[in-house]
Design a protein around this motif. Structure first.
Motif, short mmCIF file in Angstrom:
data_model
loop_
_atom_site.label_atom_id
_atom_site.label_comp_id
_atom_site.label_asym_id
_atom_site.label_seq_id
_atom_site.Cartn_x
_atom_site.Cartn_y
_atom_site.Cartn_z
N ALA A 78 0.83 -1.21 0.00
CA ALA A 78 0.00 0.00 0.00
C ALA A 78 0.87 1.26 0.00
N MET A 79 1.94 1.25 0.79
CA MET A 79 2.84 2.41 0.85
C MET A 79 3.53 2.65 -0.49
N LEU A 80 3.83 1.58 -1.21
CA LEU A 80 4.60 1.70 -2.45
C LEU A 80 3.73 1.61 -3.70
N ALA A 81 2.43 1.75 -3.52
CA ALA A 81 1.51 1.69 -4.67
C ALA A 81 1.89 2.76 -5.69
N ARG A 102 11.32 1.65 -6.85
CA ARG A 102 11.49 0.87 -5.62
C ARG A 102 12.97 0.57 -5.38
N ALA A 103 13.67 0.17 -6.43
CA ALA A 103 15.10 -0.13 -6.30
C ALA A 103 15.87 1.12 -5.89
N GLN A 104 15.51 2.25 -6.49
CA GLN A 104 16.18 3.51 -6.16
C GLN A 104 15.90 3.90 -4.70
N LEU A 105 14.66 3.75 -4.27
CA LEU A 105 14.32 4.05 -2.88
C LEU A 105 15.11 3.15 -1.93
N GLN A 106 15.17 1.86 -2.24
CA GLN A 106 15.92 0.93 -1.40
C GLN A 106 17.39 1.35 -1.31
N ALA A 107 17.97 1.72 -2.43
CA ALA A 107 19.38 2.15 -2.44
C ALA A 107 19.56 3.42 -1.61
N GLN A 108 18.62 4.34 -1.71
CA GLN A 108 18.72 5.58 -0.93
C GLN A 108 18.58 5.31 0.56
#
Length: 145
Positions: free
Chosen positions: A118-121, A128-134
């Motif tokens: 729901a948060m990443l909809a 998503r990959a960029q957010l994870q890396a950040q």
């Protein structure tokens, strides 16, 4: 980046963490049959690290040894954890979840996964990959601070 922009990042992170904490506490109340947040974290740890020891959890959680001992004891008494002697060192107890503990942990994990979706909809795989890396970079920076 200005000082004001840094404050906005921290404010957003605080708001996200507050929302996540509120959601997880609600999940524990509804799915955890009266578990406290630290008890739920303890179950999650032993689910991911089957056969770990209380000492392993103390190191991981950064909590007081006596506090962890009380939590583990309470989870044993509720039938959610079980311990067996370490075959190489009988003084050491290896902790695993009982079937009841696994069932409860799976239910709470499914709720966490729904909340994450729901948060990443609307996020693309790349976003998503960029957010994870950040986020990983922020954690590294925090460790270095």
């Amino acid at each position: 980046m200005t000082r004001h922009a840094n404050t906005e990042v921290l404010d957003r992170l605080h708001t996200l963490m507050h929302g996540l904490r509120r959601h997880l506490q609600e999940a524990v109340r509804e799915d955890g049959e009266g578990l406290g947040p630290m008890e739920a974290r303890c179950l999650g740890y032993f689910m991911r690290h089957e056969g770990a020891t209380q000492s392993d959890l103390v190191q991981h959680a950064g909590r007081d040894k006596a506090q962890i001992a009380r939590i583990v004891k309470a989870l044993h008494e509720r039938g959610l954890l079980q311990s067996t002697p370490d075959p190489d060192d009988g003084r050491c107890q290896r902790v695993t979840l009982t079937e009841q503990g696994r069932s409860m942990q799976r239910t709470m994990q499914l709720r966490r996964q729904r909340f994450e979706r729901a948060m990443l909809a609307g996020f693309s795989d790349g976003e998503r990959a960029q957010l994870q890396a950040q986020l990983d970079r922020m954690l590294t920076n925090l460790d270095a601070a």
